[in-house]
Design an enzyme around this catalytic site. Structure first.
Site, short mmCIF file in Angstrom:
data_model
loop_
_atom_site.label_atom_id
_atom_site.label_comp_id
_atom_site.label_asym_id
_atom_site.label_seq_id
_atom_site.Cartn_x
_atom_site.Cartn_y
_atom_site.Cartn_z
N GLU A 1 7.90 5.23 35.51
CA GLU A 1 7.09 4.05 35.30
C GLU A 1 6.13 4.44 34.30
O GLU A 1 5.56 3.56 33.48
CB GLU A 1 6.47 4.01 36.66
CG GLU A 1 7.25 3.25 37.68
CD GLU A 1 7.64 1.66 37.42
OE1 GLU A 1 7.20 1.16 36.57
OE2 GLU A 1 8.83 1.39 37.83
N ASP B 1 2.37 -6.22 36.79
CA ASP B 1 2.50 -5.90 35.29
C ASP B 1 2.34 -7.16 34.44
O ASP B 1 2.31 -8.05 35.15
CB ASP B 1 3.40 -5.01 35.30
CG ASP B 1 4.77 -5.64 34.95
OD1 ASP B 1 4.98 -6.68 35.35
OD2 ASP B 1 5.85 -5.09 34.49
N TYR C 1 -0.88 -0.02 39.82
CA TYR C 1 0.42 -0.44 39.28
C TYR C 1 1.36 0.59 39.58
O TYR C 1 2.41 0.36 40.39
CB TYR C 1 0.72 -0.69 37.98
CG TYR C 1 2.13 -0.92 37.13
CD1 TYR C 1 2.93 -2.12 37.64
CD2 TYR C 1 2.68 0.33 36.59
CE1 TYR C 1 4.04 -2.09 37.25
CE2 TYR C 1 4.33 -0.03 36.64
CZ TYR C 1 4.49 -0.97 36.74
OH TYR C 1 6.02 -0.94 36.37
#
Ligand code: SF4
Length: 356
Positions: A42, A143, A125
């Site tokens: 990520e 996102d 996030y």
């Protein structure tokens, strides 16, 4: 489920999950539920394309297969492995985060989005992504892709840079995320944005949630979300000095620990300058008196919002004092091992082309 948005009921969740089961791209970080692997992927995927990340991710997992191996590594090795991915602050945060997880949590990542936020570099996030994918917590992720898909589903002119609008997307995504398979659902929503609901030409005809989409209904899905005004690109002229000693070693300096390209090594460089005097002054500040002997050429490099032209010249040393800690002589082989920005690798190639 969201009571305010009748078209966003359980049906849309099922459709998205079915579509994801059929269409999801086969990516290396999707073959594992290891929270550390999810974390690494990520962070790498922020501001970097999937195709670029794949090799970096695989190399990284071989070299640093778990939190402790990353935490124990020297930051220079971490940055060297990150070299070329850009936005190096992400690598520093991963490293610092791993050290905190080793020291405070016995090497195990917290299992909730709230707990994960205590780790440096893990924002809302990334916390949502790790918690939902690795720990099945029904928590949303938002996102750029999710903002676009939600703005189109609702046909609301949300602005990705407006905090209230982004909060609204978090709220909608939070209402949608199911208790079963929350990680797959979050990835499905992002995948839809990345592959079908693209910014300029969404392929609505193959979209699994077309029947629920007010943006599609409006006939102008691309008017959502509202396009933000672009950050102005700055043009910089940098000057880099190649200084070589009798043994063929080159002089390099380490950039400051904060700011642009923090901690990376480079040939002595002034970032934004109007003339060679700036470079001479910079060298003098490092204890090196030198004179320019040859122009070697120039390279261009674009990063973030800066379009940089680097003028490269060779300098000979007239006199020098003891070098400060962040300056070093290194052989060209040693230079290979240092964490160096992509722009400086271009400068190095120009120098190598002159020495054959
Ligand atoms: Fe995006 Fe079109 Fe699907 Fe709506 S129907 S979510 S605009 S791809």
């Amino acid at each position: 489920m969201n009571e305010l948005e009748p078209q966003l009921g359980p049906e849309i969740v099922d459709k998205l999950l079915r579509w994801y089961d059929d269409q999801a791209r086969d990516l290396p970080w999707r073959t594992t539920n290891d929270p550390y692997a999810t974390w690494v992927s990520e962070i790498m995927l922020q501001q970097t394309r999937v195709a670029t990340v794949i090799d970096y991710f695989e190399r990284w997992m071989q070299r640093f297969p778990d939190v402790n191996s990353l935490a124990d590594a020297h930051v220079d090795d971490v940055l060297a492995l990150w070299q070329g991915l850009g936005y190096y602050r992400r690598a520093r945060y991963l490293h610092r985060g791993a050290q905190l997880v080793r020291d405070e949590f016995g090497g195990e990542l917290p299992t909730t989005a709230k707990g994960l936020r205590k780790v440096p570099g893990i924002g809302p996030y990334t916390a949502g992504a790790i918690a939902s994918i690795a720990f099945d917590e029904p928590t949303p992720v938002v996102d750029g892709n999710v903002i676009r898909v939600v703005a189109r589903l609702l046909a609301e002119p949300l602005q990705p840079k407006d905090k209230a609008d982004v909060d609204r997307v978090w709220e909608v995504a939070g209402a949608l995320v199911p208790k079963a398979r929350p990680g797959d659902f979050n990835q499905a929503l992002m995948e839809l944005g990345a592959t079908v609901c693209s910014p300029k030409s969404p392929t609505c005809l193959v979209c699994p949630v077309r029947e629920h989409c007010r943006g599609f209904e409006s006939g102008e899905p691309t008017s959502f979300p509202q396009v933000a005004t672009k950050t102005k690109v700055q043009k910089w002229t940098a000057r880099a000095a190649i200084i070589v000693n009798d043994a063929g070693a080159v002089l390099v300096e380490q950039r400051p620990p904060t700011g642009l390209l923090a901690g990376l090594w480079q040939f002595p460089t002034v970032d934004d300058s109007s003339g060679d005097d700036d470079l001479a002054g910079h060298l003098e500040a490092g204890g090196v008196e030198a004179s320019k002997t040859q122009e070697l050429g120039e390279v261009r490099h674009r990063f973030s919002h800066i379009d940089m032209t680097i003028l490269i010249s060779r300098w000979s040393v007239d006199a020098f004092e003891d070098l400060p800690d962040h300056w070093r002589w290194v052989s060209l082989d040693e230079l290979e091992e240092l964490a160096v920005s992509t722009a400086m690798r271009k400068v190095e190639r120009v120098y190598r082309s002159h020495i054959g």
